[in-house]
Design an enzyme around this catalytic site. Sequence first.
Site, PDB file in Angstrom:
ATOM      1  N   GLU A 146     -13.098   7.449  -9.790  1.00  0.00           N
ATOM      2  CA  GLU A 146     -11.845   7.676  -9.429  1.00  0.00           C
ATOM      3  C   GLU A 146     -11.707   9.234  -9.567  1.00  0.00           C
ATOM      4  OE1 GLU A 146     -11.622   3.524 -10.041  1.00  0.00           O
ATOM      5  OE2 GLU A 146     -12.590   5.160 -11.133  1.00  0.00           O
ATOM      6  N   HIS A 168      -5.562  -4.443 -15.151  1.00  0.00           N
ATOM      7  CA  HIS A 168      -5.349  -4.606 -13.734  1.00  0.00           C
ATOM      8  C   HIS A 168      -3.628  -4.820 -13.632  1.00  0.00           C
ATOM      9  CE1 HIS A 168      -9.313  -5.116 -13.271  1.00  0.00           C
ATOM     10  NE2 HIS A 168      -9.464  -5.566 -12.136  1.00  0.00           N
TER      11      HIS A 168
END
Length: 325
Positions: free
Chosen positions: A60, A129
């Site tokens: 990321e 998540h």
Amino acid sequence: MTKVTLAKGLNMGLRKAMEADDKVLLMGEDVGTLGGVFRITDGLQKDFGEDRVIDSPLAESGIVGTAVGMAMRGYRPVVEIQFDGFVYPAYDQIVCQVAKLHFRSQGRIKMPMVIRIPFGGGIGAVEHHSESPEAQFAHTPGLKVVTCSNPVDGYWMIQQAIAHDDPVIFLEPKRQYHAEKAELDESATPVPLFSSQLVRHGSDATLLAYGPTVKTAMKAAEAAAGEGKSLEVIDLRTLSPLDMGPVFDSVRRTGRAVVVHEAHVNLGLGAELSARITEECFYSLEAPVLRVGGFDTPYPASRLEEDWLPDLDRVLDAVDRSLEF
């Protein structure tokens, strides 16, 4: 008029933006061949090619860092962070580079970048998540933070965010991706990007929500109507900057406000909203501004998330406490 889900609305909006400007490109993990884990970018690599829909490594910080360089060179990168909890490796790039380059360069460098983040819980996922990190980005000067709650807003807001010259954190409520459909009129005039919207009229109290909790607030208002209570609902849509005009107008009429978000209550967006409402509407308030949100614990295992997430009962309990004050 076409009936679309939020996922389809976002997909159509991305396609429109890419057709309108060949400097728009997409980057992220599995956004190309797979079409993203939620299929938001489905079919876009096939139609626009691998140079504009780029499957990135699982890194990321590298994804956002690369997008920074692209934005400096005139591109409009749209970065997908696969899940909310995966954004933290890129946090340094977002806060130290993305948010500051325009200011640091005295306006000479623009940073027209969109960082898409599926956020919130309710999908039975594993750890990392189901996070709600919006307050961390809304607290960072130099970033714009918006969130859609329905397919129509998804279609228009993603295009508006891409066209904007400042970096935008674009939060997408993942449990709404493939939920209800809505009629989309592509010829309509969209609501401005950085504006809140009154979505249900009422007279007894104001519910303020955004992203996934707009649906919760609307269900609470429907249930309250069966008990003779009239609740107004505002979809905030923009978290930084906040559009407080419609909020103040509503609270001055109802005299009561309840803020609903999935994020932890402690130092969440509800705290800022409560402070601003108290400052501007003090003499109109009939009760303290109340907040309903996640508990101050890490997001729990999926078997416990329905107990952790704000639900209709917790919202109605806050409404009752406000009305009884």
